[in-house]
Scaffold this motif. Structure first.
Motif, PDB file in Angstrom:
ATOM      1  N   GLU A  13      50.727 -11.017  83.894  1.00  0.00           N
ATOM      2  CA  GLU A  13      51.661  -9.954  83.597  1.00  0.00           C
ATOM      3  C   GLU A  13      51.226  -8.722  84.194  1.00  0.00           C
ATOM      4  OE1 GLU A  13      54.843 -10.106  82.156  1.00  0.00           O
ATOM      5  OE2 GLU A  13      54.545 -12.480  81.895  1.00  0.00           O
ATOM      6  N   PRO A  14      52.176  -7.972  84.669  1.00  0.00           N
ATOM      7  CA  PRO A  14      51.973  -6.364  85.102  1.00  0.00           C
ATOM      8  C   PRO A  14      51.099  -5.653  84.008  1.00  0.00           C
ATOM      9  CG  PRO A  14      54.176  -6.976  85.992  1.00  0.00           C
ATOM     10  CD  PRO A  14      53.666  -7.953  84.809  1.00  0.00           C
ATOM     11  N   ALA A  15      50.304  -4.917  84.656  1.00  0.00           N
ATOM     12  CA  ALA A  15      49.516  -4.170  83.633  1.00  0.00           C
ATOM     13  C   ALA A  15      49.854  -2.577  83.862  1.00  0.00           C
ATOM     14  CB  ALA A  15      48.063  -4.245  83.843  1.00  0.00           C
ATOM     15  N   ARG A  16      50.045  -1.855  82.982  1.00  0.00           N
ATOM     16  CA  ARG A  16      50.658  -0.465  83.019  1.00  0.00           C
ATOM     17  C   ARG A  16      49.594   0.531  82.049  1.00  0.00           C
ATOM     18  NH1 ARG A  16      54.962  -3.349  82.616  1.00  0.00           N
ATOM     19  NH2 ARG A  16      56.694  -3.198  84.198  1.00  0.00           N
ATOM     20  N   ASP A  17      49.024   1.568  82.702  1.00  0.00           N
ATOM     21  CA  ASP A  17      48.221   2.540  82.088  1.00  0.00           C
ATOM     22  C   ASP A  17      48.919   4.193  82.578  1.00  0.00           C
ATOM     23  OD1 ASP A  17      47.162   2.272  84.475  1.00  0.00           O
ATOM     24  OD2 ASP A  17      45.368   1.619  83.990  1.00  0.00           O
ATOM     25  N   GLU A  18      48.237   4.880  81.788  1.00  0.00           N
ATOM     26  CA  GLU A  18      48.444   6.371  81.961  1.00  0.00           C
ATOM     27  C   GLU A  18      47.555   7.010  81.576  1.00  0.00           C
ATOM     28  OE1 GLU A  18      51.187   7.436  78.465  1.00  0.00           O
ATOM     29  OE2 GLU A  18      52.172   6.668  80.137  1.00  0.00           O
ATOM     30  N   GLY A  19      47.388   8.472  82.009  1.00  0.00           N
ATOM     31  CA  GLY A  19      46.514   9.544  81.917  1.00  0.00           C
ATOM     32  C   GLY A  19      46.713  10.840  82.828  1.00  0.00           C
ATOM     33  N   LEU A  20      45.446  11.574  82.487  1.00  0.00           N
ATOM     34  CA  LEU A  20      45.540  12.600  83.371  1.00  0.00           C
ATOM     35  C   LEU A  20      44.591  12.527  84.628  1.00  0.00           C
ATOM     36  CD1 LEU A  20      45.304  15.519  80.735  1.00  0.00           C
ATOM     37  CD2 LEU A  20      47.428  14.871  81.989  1.00  0.00           C
ATOM     38  N   ALA A 100      47.273  16.723  86.146  1.00  0.00           N
ATOM     39  CA  ALA A 100      48.730  16.383  86.059  1.00  0.00           C
ATOM     40  C   ALA A 100      48.784  14.927  85.352  1.00  0.00           C
ATOM     41  CB  ALA A 100      49.567  16.422  87.129  1.00  0.00           C
ATOM     42  N   PRO A 101      49.822  14.563  84.594  1.00  0.00           N
ATOM     43  CA  PRO A 101      49.829  12.923  84.058  1.00  0.00           C
ATOM     44  C   PRO A 101      49.956  12.211  85.243  1.00  0.00           C
ATOM     45  CG  PRO A 101      50.954  14.291  82.718  1.00  0.00           C
ATOM     46  CD  PRO A 101      50.729  15.447  83.732  1.00  0.00           C
ATOM     47  N   VAL A 102      49.502  10.927  85.291  1.00  0.00           N
ATOM     48  CA  VAL A 102      49.888   9.927  86.126  1.00  0.00           C
ATOM     49  C   VAL A 102      49.817   8.690  85.501  1.00  0.00           C
ATOM     50  CG1 VAL A 102      47.274   9.415  86.545  1.00  0.00           C
ATOM     51  CG2 VAL A 102      48.859   9.033  88.256  1.00  0.00           C
ATOM     52  N   HIS A 103      50.898   7.822  85.999  1.00  0.00           N
ATOM     53  CA  HIS A 103      51.134   6.489  85.666  1.00  0.00           C
ATOM     54  C   HIS A 103      50.914   5.612  86.677  1.00  0.00           C
ATOM     55  CE1 HIS A 103      53.454   8.060  82.148  1.00  0.00           C
ATOM     56  NE2 HIS A 103      53.728   9.134  83.018  1.00  0.00           N
ATOM     57  N   ARG A 104      50.330   4.309  86.498  1.00  0.00           N
ATOM     58  CA  ARG A 104      49.920   3.293  87.285  1.00  0.00           C
ATOM     59  C   ARG A 104      50.529   2.021  86.712  1.00  0.00           C
ATOM     60  NH1 ARG A 104      43.723   2.193  88.140  1.00  0.00           N
ATOM     61  NH2 ARG A 104      44.017   1.595  86.212  1.00  0.00           N
ATOM     62  N   THR A 105      51.195   1.230  87.723  1.00  0.00           N
ATOM     63  CA  THR A 105      51.514  -0.017  87.290  1.00  0.00           C
ATOM     64  C   THR A 105      51.054  -1.198  88.254  1.00  0.00           C
ATOM     65  OG1 THR A 105      53.710   0.533  86.569  1.00  0.00           O
ATOM     66  CG2 THR A 105      53.540  -1.624  87.148  1.00  0.00           C
ATOM     67  N   SER A 106      50.188  -2.015  87.841  1.00  0.00           N
ATOM     68  CA  SER A 106      49.471  -2.907  88.832  1.00  0.00           C
ATOM     69  C   SER A 106      49.933  -4.492  88.537  1.00  0.00           C
ATOM     70  CB  SER A 106      47.925  -3.147  88.564  1.00  0.00           C
ATOM     71  OG  SER A 106      47.575  -1.511  88.525  1.00  0.00           O
ATOM     72  N   GLU A 107      49.969  -5.242  89.532  1.00  0.00           N
ATOM     73  CA  GLU A 107      50.486  -6.766  89.397  1.00  0.00           C
ATOM     74  C   GLU A 107      49.850  -7.430  90.539  1.00  0.00           C
ATOM     75  OE1 GLU A 107      54.402  -6.776  90.340  1.00  0.00           O
ATOM     76  OE2 GLU A 107      54.533  -5.114  91.791  1.00  0.00           O
ATOM     77  N   VAL A 108      49.766  -8.900  90.369  1.00  0.00           N
ATOM     78  CA  VAL A 108      49.336  -9.674  91.691  1.00  0.00           C
ATOM     79  C   VAL A 108      50.517  -9.949  92.510  1.00  0.00           C
ATOM     80  CG1 VAL A 108      48.708 -12.062  92.039  1.00  0.00           C
ATOM     81  CG2 VAL A 108      47.589 -10.860  90.174  1.00  0.00           C
ATOM     82  N   ALA A 109      50.180  -9.307  93.504  1.00  0.00           N
ATOM     83  CA  ALA A 109      51.186  -9.445  94.607  1.00  0.00           C
ATOM     84  C   ALA A 109      51.170 -10.763  95.628  1.00  0.00           C
ATOM     85  CB  ALA A 109      51.044  -8.037  95.672  1.00  0.00           C
ATOM     86  N   ALA A 110      49.946 -11.381  95.489  1.00  0.00           N
ATOM     87  CA  ALA A 110      49.907 -12.747  96.445  1.00  0.00           C
ATOM     88  C   ALA A 110      48.661 -13.132  95.927  1.00  0.00           C
ATOM     89  CB  ALA A 110      49.757 -12.357  97.825  1.00  0.00           C
ATOM     90  N   CYS A 111      48.683 -14.615  96.026  1.00  0.00           N
ATOM     91  CA  CYS A 111      47.364 -15.525  95.618  1.00  0.00           C
ATOM     92  C   CYS A 111      47.445 -16.707  96.505  1.00  0.00           C
ATOM     93  CB  CYS A 111      47.493 -15.805  94.307  1.00  0.00           C
ATOM     94  SG  CYS A 111      45.913 -16.524  93.591  1.00  0.00           S
ATOM     95  N   THR A 112      46.679 -17.063  97.673  1.00  0.00           N
ATOM     96  CA  THR A 112      46.356 -18.177  98.322  1.00  0.00           C
ATOM     97  C   THR A 112      44.954 -18.715  98.416  1.00  0.00           C
ATOM     98  OG1 THR A 112      46.237 -16.516 100.344  1.00  0.00           O
ATOM     99  CG2 THR A 112      48.386 -17.169  99.707  1.00  0.00           C
TER     100      THR A 112
END
Length: 283
Positions: A13-20, A100-112
């Motif tokens: 699943e995508p992962a989401r995190d945030e911080g400054l 400033a606050p920052v939000h990051r979303t990460s996911e697997v875009a490809a796997c071969t």
């Protein structure tokens, strides 16, 4: 069992995190690179310095014998996993702002899975989107290569001669001393022992010395750009081809290309393309 069978049901699943966006690691990396400290609230990060932000620090008990985490949301279920930082593409739609606050979303875009010269390799691309003030600021696709188990004896050229400038206008001589590698490992939460534990790197992994971080080589190529061209970077595409070892004389060489961008390499006397980067600028 082939690598593909281990990966057939792997769909994290995508992962989401945030911080400054913190200024302290920016000041610390500036010191490592012997550059003036620019880390006040409201200042903008140089290209790729977001790699110092939103780091993960797993407990020691979660690390494997190589110092790398045993498990993680985007670490593929490959037995006796060995990882290599292979390359990537990063787009900058605006530099991140310190404080400033920052939000990051990460996911697997490809796997071969592909067949390499020494066996099967799993290529995993992780896409991360960094948002600030409601806008996508940085979008990156980072390519990792995984193999299963030990690939057997390896040989590496470790030249002692200093490479020439090759006529390029932008030159930067990296400090690849053990002290620099240790400090960069700490700044990026990189616990892999090949970067700071010489007996492990030499006797277990089979390297002739400590391995210089791939991300550090890429950051240094972008540092040569930053010091040579005032235009804001819009995109960088990079590839890591051959390892660089601590103390090995290397030179970052680069300059403008024919398309209005820039091309850079990390060169040694034995190989002029340990790492490469192509840069595009905002108009």
């Amino acid at each position: 069992m082939g690598l593909q069978e281990h990966l057939d049901d792997w769909n994290p699943e995508p992962a989401r995190d945030e911080g400054l966006v913190a200024g302290e690691p920016v000041a610390a990396l500036s010191a490592v690179l012997d550059q003036p400290v620019v880390a006040r609230a409201g200042d903008r990060l140089p290209p790729l310095w977001h790699w110092l932000q939103l780091l993960e620090w797993p407990p020691n008990e979660a690390l494997g014998p190589d110092g790398h985490p045993r498990h993680g949301p985007f670490l593929p279920p490959v037995p006796d996993r060995r990882r290599m930082f292979a390359g990537g593409r990063v787009r900058f739609d605006g530099a991140l702002e310190i404080g400033a606050p920052v939000h990051r979303t990460s996911e697997v875009a490809a796997c071969t899975v592909k067949e390499g010269g020494s066996g099967e390799l799993a290529f995993v691309t992780v896409r991360s989107t960094w948002r600030q003030h409601g806008h996508d600021r940085v979008v990156e696709d980072i390519d990792y290569v995984y193999r299963s188990g030990d690939e057997g004896p390896r040989t590496f050229a470790v030249p002692t001669d200093t490479p020439g400038s090759d006529g390029r206008p932008w030159l930067l001589t990296p400090d690849t001393s053990p002290v620099t590698l240790f400090r960069f490992s700490a700044l990026t939460a990189n616990t892999h022992r090949i970067h700071y534990d010489l007996p492990y790197a030499r006797d277990v992994e089979g390297y002739p010395g400590l391995v210089v971080h791939g991300p550090l080589l890429v950051l240094l190529m972008l540092e040569a750009v930053r010091r040579g061209d005032p235009r804001p970077v819009a995109e960088v595409r990079f590839r890591l081809r051959r390892p660089v070892f601590s103390g090995m004389p290397v030179l970052v060489r680069g300059g403008p290309d024919d398309d209005g961008g820039a091309a850079l390499t990390v060169a040694s006397a034995a190989d002029d393309r340990h790492a490469t980067a192509d840069v595009r600028f905002h108009a």
